[in-house]
Design a protein around this motif. Sequence first.
Motif, mmCIF file in Angstrom:
data_model
loop_
_atom_site.group_PDB
_atom_site.id
_atom_site.type_symbol
_atom_site.label_atom_id
_atom_site.label_comp_id
_atom_site.label_asym_id
_atom_site.label_seq_id
_atom_site.Cartn_x
_atom_site.Cartn_y
_atom_site.Cartn_z
ATOM 1 N N LEU A 280 0.803 -1.225 0.000
ATOM 2 C CA LEU A 280 0.000 0.000 0.000
ATOM 3 C C LEU A 280 0.840 1.283 0.000
ATOM 4 O O LEU A 280 0.629 2.149 -0.856
ATOM 5 C CB LEU A 280 -0.990 -0.015 1.172
ATOM 6 C CG LEU A 280 -2.168 -0.985 1.021
ATOM 7 C CD1 LEU A 280 -3.052 -0.939 2.255
ATOM 8 C CD2 LEU A 280 -2.978 -0.670 -0.219
ATOM 9 N N LEU B 210 2.464 1.877 -3.331
ATOM 10 C CA LEU B 210 1.431 2.240 -4.305
ATOM 11 C C LEU B 210 1.083 3.724 -4.180
ATOM 12 O O LEU B 210 1.035 4.456 -5.174
ATOM 13 C CB LEU B 210 0.175 1.389 -4.080
ATOM 14 C CG LEU B 210 -1.045 1.739 -4.932
ATOM 15 C CD1 LEU B 210 -0.855 1.267 -6.360
ATOM 16 C CD2 LEU B 210 -2.317 1.141 -4.353
ATOM 17 N N TRP C 149 -4.381 16.486 -5.975
ATOM 18 C CA TRP C 149 -5.006 15.162 -6.036
ATOM 19 C C TRP C 149 -4.032 14.059 -5.692
ATOM 20 O O TRP C 149 -4.433 12.983 -5.272
ATOM 21 C CB TRP C 149 -5.644 14.941 -7.415
ATOM 22 C CG TRP C 149 -6.714 15.953 -7.629
ATOM 23 C CD1 TRP C 149 -6.658 17.060 -8.419
ATOM 24 C CD2 TRP C 149 -7.996 15.991 -6.983
ATOM 25 N NE1 TRP C 149 -7.816 17.780 -8.302
ATOM 26 C CE2 TRP C 149 -8.651 17.156 -7.445
ATOM 27 C CE3 TRP C 149 -8.634 15.161 -6.069
ATOM 28 C CZ2 TRP C 149 -9.924 17.499 -6.994
ATOM 29 C CZ3 TRP C 149 -9.888 15.501 -5.635
ATOM 30 C CH2 TRP C 149 -10.518 16.660 -6.104
ATOM 31 N N ALA D 8 -4.418 13.845 -2.153
ATOM 32 C CA ALA D 8 -5.676 13.152 -1.867
ATOM 33 C C ALA D 8 -5.495 11.635 -1.979
ATOM 34 O O ALA D 8 -6.065 10.875 -1.189
ATOM 35 C CB ALA D 8 -6.763 13.630 -2.829
ATOM 36 N N ILE D 9 -4.677 11.207 -2.946
ATOM 37 C CA ILE D 9 -4.416 9.768 -3.097
ATOM 38 C C ILE D 9 -3.686 9.244 -1.867
ATOM 39 O O ILE D 9 -4.041 8.197 -1.318
ATOM 40 C CB ILE D 9 -3.589 9.507 -4.381
ATOM 41 C CG1 ILE D 9 -4.449 9.775 -5.627
ATOM 42 C CG2 ILE D 9 -3.048 8.089 -4.395
ATOM 43 C CD1 ILE D 9 -3.666 9.786 -6.917
ATOM 44 N N ALA E 187 -6.145 8.912 0.898
ATOM 45 C CA ALA E 187 -7.052 7.765 0.741
ATOM 46 C C ALA E 187 -6.350 6.459 1.103
ATOM 47 O O ALA E 187 -6.891 5.644 1.863
ATOM 48 C CB ALA E 187 -7.578 7.714 -0.700
ATOM 49 N N VAL E 188 -5.147 6.261 0.589
ATOM 50 C CA VAL E 188 -4.432 5.008 0.854
ATOM 51 C C VAL E 188 -4.105 4.887 2.343
ATOM 52 O O VAL E 188 -4.198 3.810 2.928
ATOM 53 C CB VAL E 188 -3.158 4.914 -0.010
ATOM 54 C CG1 VAL E 188 -2.337 3.686 0.353
ATOM 55 C CG2 VAL E 188 -3.523 4.867 -1.489
ATOM 56 N N VAL F 107 -7.008 3.634 4.221
ATOM 57 C CA VAL F 107 -7.297 2.214 4.012
ATOM 58 C C VAL F 107 -6.339 1.345 4.833
ATOM 59 O O VAL F 107 -6.734 0.319 5.379
ATOM 60 C CB VAL F 107 -7.188 1.872 2.508
ATOM 61 C CG1 VAL F 107 -7.249 0.371 2.280
ATOM 62 C CG2 VAL F 107 -8.306 2.569 1.733
#
Lengths: 128, 137
Positions: A85, A88, A100, A103-104, A107-108, A111
């Motif tokens: 993760l 990535l 953005w 933002a990625i 988000a990761v 998770v």
Amino acid sequence: MSAAGSPVDGVPAGAAIVLSLLVAAWALVAALRHRAPDRIQLIGLAVLELVLLGLAVLAGVALAGGERPGEPGAFFGYLATLVCLPPLAGVLARMEPTRWGSAIVCAVCLVTPVVVVRLGQTWEVLGG
Amino acid sequence: MAEVRTERPTRTNAGPGRLLIAVYLLFAIAATSRAALQIATRFDEAPLAYLLSALAAVVYIVAAVGLGRAGHAGRRVALACCTVELVGVLGVGAFSLARPDLFPDETVWSGFGSGYGYIPVVLPVLGLAWLWFTRRR
């Protein structure tokens, strides 16, 4: 702490969760401020990856010591996913040097704690 | 935030689209590993649920690729995938509540994706909205 043997519970897992949420919060602020992923985010991802690899090592030591996860298939699936993760997020963040990208990363990093918790659950046998 | 844009983005694989692709990738990983594990270890218990998991996995992967390709074909593929996804998550969600006996084990789409924070039901809507937002006129 009923960590009676679980190698992916307690302080190491807690550290991974807290660190991940910190990076997520930092990345969220950056995204809201229209900032591209900065050095702190990338360093945070790198440190997070080291902690996650540490979790994997702890699991490996426990396995070598004869312990077995409750659901082996799910456990190794989650573990393999987990260590992928942060890289990535890092790769995608470098591909998108805008807000953005931050933002990625956010988000990761939101998770990741979920996967850490699920990893702990699949080590313990949960009666089913 | 007085961000005035003279040009609307028409590429699906930049800016917010990249975030969308990232989330699709995460769900592709989640659904693929879940389906692989379920089918490999206990296919007989709930074949319908596990085949649906596998279908969901394929849809997520193809949708991510479609959004990433950004061409006309990519848009078509992404449009089809998001539509299938929306129908799938609504259909499976409704069925899993109405006929739980058909779904003895969970899929990614069960209960409208409740096991995944309802993101599976939001994702196709975001995907379709993004495709519409980046359309060429």
